[in-house]
Each structure stands twice: as structure tokens, then as C-alpha cells.
Write a protein that holds these residues in place. Sequence first.
Motif, PDB file in Angstrom:
ATOM      1  N   LEU A 255      43.367  27.286  42.809  1.00  0.00           N
ATOM      2  CA  LEU A 255      42.716  26.905  41.386  1.00  0.00           C
ATOM      3  C   LEU A 255      41.201  26.509  41.803  1.00  0.00           C
ATOM      4  CD1 LEU A 255      42.616  26.075  38.560  1.00  0.00           C
ATOM      5  CD2 LEU A 255      43.209  23.881  39.159  1.00  0.00           C
ATOM      6  N   THR A 256      40.156  27.235  41.118  1.00  0.00           N
ATOM      7  CA  THR A 256      38.846  26.937  40.995  1.00  0.00           C
ATOM      8  C   THR A 256      38.172  26.801  40.037  1.00  0.00           C
ATOM      9  OG1 THR A 256      38.031  29.232  41.209  1.00  0.00           O
ATOM     10  CG2 THR A 256      38.964  28.561  43.142  1.00  0.00           C
ATOM     11  N   TYR A 257      37.008  26.068  39.910  1.00  0.00           N
ATOM     12  CA  TYR A 257      36.133  25.900  38.526  1.00  0.00           C
ATOM     13  C   TYR A 257      34.522  25.947  39.309  1.00  0.00           C
ATOM     14  CZ  TYR A 257      33.779  24.834  34.308  1.00  0.00           C
ATOM     15  OH  TYR A 257      32.802  24.775  33.398  1.00  0.00           O
ATOM     16  N   GLY A 258      33.758  26.817  38.509  1.00  0.00           N
ATOM     17  CA  GLY A 258      32.378  26.781  39.068  1.00  0.00           C
ATOM     18  C   GLY A 258      31.472  27.167  38.045  1.00  0.00           C
ATOM     19  N   GLN A 259      30.036  26.805  38.070  1.00  0.00           N
ATOM     20  CA  GLN A 259      28.989  27.412  37.263  1.00  0.00           C
ATOM     21  C   GLN A 259      27.776  27.793  37.997  1.00  0.00           C
ATOM     22  OE1 GLN A 259      28.093  24.098  34.462  1.00  0.00           O
ATOM     23  NE2 GLN A 259      30.000  23.746  33.861  1.00  0.00           N
ATOM     24  N   ALA A 260      27.319  28.513  37.354  1.00  0.00           N
ATOM     25  CA  ALA A 260      26.052  29.388  37.820  1.00  0.00           C
ATOM     26  C   ALA A 260      25.192  29.352  36.897  1.00  0.00           C
ATOM     27  CB  ALA A 260      26.247  30.720  38.397  1.00  0.00           C
ATOM     28  N   ALA A 261      23.976  28.867  36.950  1.00  0.00           N
ATOM     29  CA  ALA A 261      22.756  28.816  36.007  1.00  0.00           C
ATOM     30  C   ALA A 261      21.361  29.226  36.609  1.00  0.00           C
ATOM     31  CB  ALA A 261      22.653  27.507  35.507  1.00  0.00           C
ATOM     32  N   ASN A 262      20.476  29.838  35.843  1.00  0.00           N
ATOM     33  CA  ASN A 262      19.107  30.025  35.861  1.00  0.00           C
ATOM     34  C   ASN A 262      18.376  29.921  34.786  1.00  0.00           C
ATOM     35  OD1 ASN A 262      18.441  32.768  35.338  1.00  0.00           O
ATOM     36  ND2 ASN A 262      20.147  33.067  36.776  1.00  0.00           N
ATOM     37  N   ASN A 263      17.081  30.029  34.619  1.00  0.00           N
ATOM     38  CA  ASN A 263      16.321  29.953  33.650  1.00  0.00           C
ATOM     39  C   ASN A 263      16.187  31.411  32.872  1.00  0.00           C
ATOM     40  OD1 ASN A 263      15.395  27.316  34.426  1.00  0.00           O
ATOM     41  ND2 ASN A 263      13.815  28.306  35.763  1.00  0.00           N
ATOM     42  N   LEU A 264      16.811  32.327  33.384  1.00  0.00           N
ATOM     43  CA  LEU A 264      16.384  33.557  32.541  1.00  0.00           C
ATOM     44  C   LEU A 264      17.892  34.282  32.174  1.00  0.00           C
ATOM     45  CD1 LEU A 264      14.252  35.166  35.150  1.00  0.00           C
ATOM     46  CD2 LEU A 264      13.620  34.067  33.198  1.00  0.00           C
ATOM     47  N   THR A 265      18.996  33.872  32.431  1.00  0.00           N
ATOM     48  CA  THR A 265      20.160  34.380  31.947  1.00  0.00           C
ATOM     49  C   THR A 265      21.139  33.521  31.406  1.00  0.00           C
ATOM     50  OG1 THR A 265      21.031  34.298  34.313  1.00  0.00           O
ATOM     51  CG2 THR A 265      19.911  36.509  33.687  1.00  0.00           C
ATOM     52  N   PRO A 266      22.064  33.727  30.629  1.00  0.00           N
ATOM     53  CA  PRO A 266      22.893  32.782  30.389  1.00  0.00           C
ATOM     54  C   PRO A 266      23.850  31.889  31.320  1.00  0.00           C
ATOM     55  CG  PRO A 266      23.349  34.880  28.885  1.00  0.00           C
ATOM     56  CD  PRO A 266      22.423  35.107  30.288  1.00  0.00           C
ATOM     57  N   LYS A 267      24.105  30.732  31.045  1.00  0.00           N
ATOM     58  CA  LYS A 267      25.347  30.062  32.090  1.00  0.00           C
ATOM     59  C   LYS A 267      26.275  30.692  32.250  1.00  0.00           C
ATOM     60  CE  LYS A 267      25.164  25.668  32.296  1.00  0.00           C
ATOM     61  NZ  LYS A 267      25.255  24.149  31.970  1.00  0.00           N
ATOM     62  N   ALA A 268      26.993  30.822  33.492  1.00  0.00           N
ATOM     63  CA  ALA A 268      28.245  31.416  33.727  1.00  0.00           C
ATOM     64  C   ALA A 268      29.090  30.316  34.105  1.00  0.00           C
ATOM     65  CB  ALA A 268      28.065  32.574  34.849  1.00  0.00           C
ATOM     66  N   LYS A 269      30.403  30.274  33.341  1.00  0.00           N
ATOM     67  CA  LYS A 269      31.422  29.406  34.128  1.00  0.00           C
ATOM     68  C   LYS A 269      32.865  30.225  34.331  1.00  0.00           C
ATOM     69  CE  LYS A 269      29.793  26.218  30.350  1.00  0.00           C
ATOM     70  NZ  LYS A 269      29.996  25.597  29.143  1.00  0.00           N
ATOM     71  N   THR A 270      33.271  29.764  35.489  1.00  0.00           N
ATOM     72  CA  THR A 270      34.067  30.717  36.098  1.00  0.00           C
ATOM     73  C   THR A 270      35.413  29.716  36.538  1.00  0.00           C
ATOM     74  OG1 THR A 270      32.723  32.429  37.210  1.00  0.00           O
ATOM     75  CG2 THR A 270      34.978  32.196  37.974  1.00  0.00           C
ATOM     76  N   THR A 271      36.655  30.223  36.007  1.00  0.00           N
ATOM     77  CA  THR A 271      37.794  29.501  36.216  1.00  0.00           C
ATOM     78  C   THR A 271      38.863  30.790  36.941  1.00  0.00           C
ATOM     79  OG1 THR A 271      37.863  28.036  34.340  1.00  0.00           O
ATOM     80  CG2 THR A 271      39.875  28.240  35.705  1.00  0.00           C
ATOM     81  N   SER A 272      39.225  30.392  38.064  1.00  0.00           N
ATOM     82  CA  SER A 272      40.228  31.062  38.573  1.00  0.00           C
ATOM     83  C   SER A 272      41.728  30.538  38.915  1.00  0.00           C
ATOM     84  CB  SER A 272      39.630  31.874  39.831  1.00  0.00           C
ATOM     85  OG  SER A 272      39.702  31.069  40.997  1.00  0.00           O
ATOM     86  N   VAL A 273      42.680  31.281  39.050  1.00  0.00           N
ATOM     87  CA  VAL A 273      43.831  30.908  39.397  1.00  0.00           C
ATOM     88  C   VAL A 273      44.765  31.744  40.463  1.00  0.00           C
ATOM     89  CG1 VAL A 273      44.390  29.184  37.533  1.00  0.00           C
ATOM     90  CG2 VAL A 273      45.178  31.606  37.384  1.00  0.00           C
ATOM     91  N   GLY A 274      45.579  31.473  41.165  1.00  0.00           N
ATOM     92  CA  GLY A 274      46.257  32.433  41.917  1.00  0.00           C
ATOM     93  C   GLY A 274      47.417  31.771  42.782  1.00  0.00           C
ATOM     94  N   VAL A 275      48.431  32.829  43.252  1.00  0.00           N
ATOM     95  CA  VAL A 275      49.407  32.538  43.968  1.00  0.00           C
ATOM     96  C   VAL A 275      49.819  33.238  45.082  1.00  0.00           C
ATOM     97  CG1 VAL A 275      51.138  33.491  42.487  1.00  0.00           C
ATOM     98  CG2 VAL A 275      51.845  31.551  43.550  1.00  0.00           C
ATOM     99  N   SER A 276      50.253  32.786  46.429  1.00  0.00           N
ATOM    100  CA  SER A 276      50.902  33.871  47.178  1.00  0.00           C
ATOM    101  C   SER A 276      52.247  33.274  47.455  1.00  0.00           C
ATOM    102  CB  SER A 276      50.040  33.804  48.447  1.00  0.00           C
ATOM    103  OG  SER A 276      50.005  32.496  49.216  1.00  0.00           O
ATOM    104  N   ALA A 277      53.291  34.172  47.510  1.00  0.00           N
ATOM    105  CA  ALA A 277      54.403  33.894  47.966  1.00  0.00           C
ATOM    106  C   ALA A 277      55.006  34.687  48.895  1.00  0.00           C
ATOM    107  CB  ALA A 277      55.433  33.899  46.764  1.00  0.00           C
ATOM    108  N   PRO A 278      55.853  34.126  50.145  1.00  0.00           N
ATOM    109  CA  PRO A 278      56.118  34.826  51.199  1.00  0.00           C
ATOM    110  C   PRO A 278      57.571  35.622  50.631  1.00  0.00           C
ATOM    111  CG  PRO A 278      56.815  32.660  51.360  1.00  0.00           C
ATOM    112  CD  PRO A 278      55.816  32.546  50.402  1.00  0.00           C
ATOM    113  N   VAL A 279      57.485  36.822  50.931  1.00  0.00           N
ATOM    114  CA  VAL A 279      58.822  37.675  50.602  1.00  0.00           C
ATOM    115  C   VAL A 279      58.903  38.995  51.861  1.00  0.00           C
ATOM    116  CG1 VAL A 279      59.702  39.366  48.944  1.00  0.00           C
ATOM    117  CG2 VAL A 279      58.238  37.513  48.184  1.00  0.00           C
ATOM    118  N   GLY A 280      59.876  38.542  52.164  1.00  0.00           N
ATOM    119  CA  GLY A 280      60.222  39.502  53.635  1.00  0.00           C
ATOM    120  C   GLY A 280      59.270  39.218  54.697  1.00  0.00           C
TER     121      GLY A 280
END
Length: 342
Positions: A255-280
Motif C-alpha cells: 500500500l502507498t500514498y503520495g503527492q506531487a506539487a509545483n507552481n505550474l501544474t495541478p497537484k497529483a495524488k497517487t494511491t497504489s495497492v498490490g499483492v504478491s502470492a507464492p504459487v509453485g
Amino acid sequence: MKKSLMSILALAAMAGGAHAQSTVQVMGLLDTYAGSIRMAGDGGRTSKVGSGGMTTSWIGFKGSEDLGGGLRANFALTSFMQVNSGVPGRFTGDTFFSRDANLGLSGGFGAVTVGRGLAPNFLPTVIANPFGDSFTFSPLVLHANVGLFNGTGWTATTPSDTGWSNEVIYSTPKFGGLSGNVHYQFSNLDSTTGNSGKKNIGVNAMYFNGPLALTGFYERDQLNNPVVTAFSPANTKKDWMLGGSYDFTVAKAFLTYGQAANNLTPKAKTTSVGVSAPVGAGKVLAAYANTSLDSGISRKTASLGYDYFLSKRTDVYAVLMNDKITAKSTGTSFGVGIRHSF
């Protein structure tokens, strides 16, 4: 004659002792895949043999010397490359040793490294998603580091590459499972340009305790990389992320959450989720990232894959990815590849 022979033997013994205290390794990683790529907003699809499906290919030298008293000298010269064509670098115009070109000292105090090395954003981003450092199929890495040059206007949320030139890095010792890095990049630009005081600064931290991993970074950037120039027009960009993972044995969640911002472009807000599972003898990998801009535009990317390990150093993989941007055509990509480290 005896004295001369004894002198030669003494020098040979000294040279052998010095050599035993130094190490130099030729090392690298090769990764290539075949598939079809269509990102969000692309006018068509590209069938290709590509490089770096799961990890960007590289080759180079790393070494260290034991200076005594717990002090070591360390160096790294490593270069990215494209296995499908033999072309050096990640892209046209990339510097030759853009992965590493640095020298430093390490000991009980931690480590100081000078030259070109990792940016603060890289390790936390890689640690906190199941596809690691895949610049082809990892949703989080794609949103953070890969702009789209297809008319969508989509730019990477990370301000300034995953590596910085003209950099001084201080790496802390490990305190239990906690460690961190402080990064400072000089512009090396002439004072007459008005940009000599421009700089990139940042920090990151990693914590590992059994099945739990926590990480995060912060950057305040004024310089482009790998070729160092000041942002134009003059601007200061900020970027941060917090993330973690927990290994439940049957599956590892991210799980992650972050933001990126500057004076010239819209603020970006990023959320990510993931999973890894052993198979064989491999792992099923699944990840999703959603980046929302203050302008109302969003990007949603999902990947599903399987990574099968033939040995500790060689694996084969297959990945399917879907990529969407508001009001743009949807892209679907897939690839089958092989990766080998040495």
C-alpha cells in the motif's frame, strides 16, 4: 642475490595482502521481453521485442577496499543498456554511466557517497510495490517515473529522475531495522546563469521488521536529470510518498500514498495497492495505481502477472496491463520475458 630474492618475495606478499583486502566485481542484469504495448491515449499498438520488462538492464563494475579500522572505500560505475538493440542508456540522450558513477567511504558512521547515485524516490517506490522496479509494467513506477509522449500531456509525478548527478549522499547505519539516506544535489552551473544556487534535496527511510516493511521519501527539486539543467520556467517541485508491505506468508500486501506539487501544474495524488502470492516455483503479482489531478483528470493502471523462477538468478515472466486516462483511449499491453542477473 639472496637479499634481492627476499625483497621480491616480501613485495609479492605485500601485494597479495593488499589484493586480498580489495574487491572488484563485474556485474549486471539482462532483461528482455516480447509483447504488444498500448498505453492510454496511444493511437495504435506496438508489437515489439523490448528491454527491461521487469528490471531495467544494466552492466558495470563495483568494488571496495578495506582501509582498516572498519573503514572502507567504495566505488560503482554501472550503465543502463537496451538488450533488444545493444544501445547504451535507457533512452536517447541518457548519460553512459547514468545508473551509478560514484565513490565514497563507509564505516561505523554509515556511508558518504559522492557522484551520480540514486534519487530519494527510487528505493521506497521499488520496495512498496509487487512489480519492484519495472518501468514497463509496474503501475506505481509508471505513474511516478514514465511520462507519456502521445498527446495526453501526462507527465511523471516524480520531479527529477530516479538518479541524481553531482550528488552527495549520507547513508545512516542501521538502527535495528531502520535506515535512511540524506541526498543533496549541486547544480554545478555557472553563477552568471543565475542558477548556481539551484539544488535538489531529499530524504528517505526504510524499516524492516520480520514480515513488516515501511518506507517513505520527500524531495524538493529545482534541477533536471540526468543532464543537469534548472527547471524552465524557474520552478520548485515537491514530491513525497509513504508506503509499506506486510507478508502474511500466503500473500504479501502492498500500500502507498503520495503527492506531487509545483507552481505550474495541478497537484497529483497517487494511491497504489498490490499483492504478491507464492504459487509453485513463482509468484502471482497484481497491482493497481490511481493518480488524481486537481484538474479532475485521473489515471488508473492495473497489472496482473506471473513470475517463475528457474534459478536464483534467472526467471521468466508474463504480464497483462490495462491503462486508462480520463477522456482518452484505453490501452492494453502484454509481455512475456526473461531476466538474468550475474
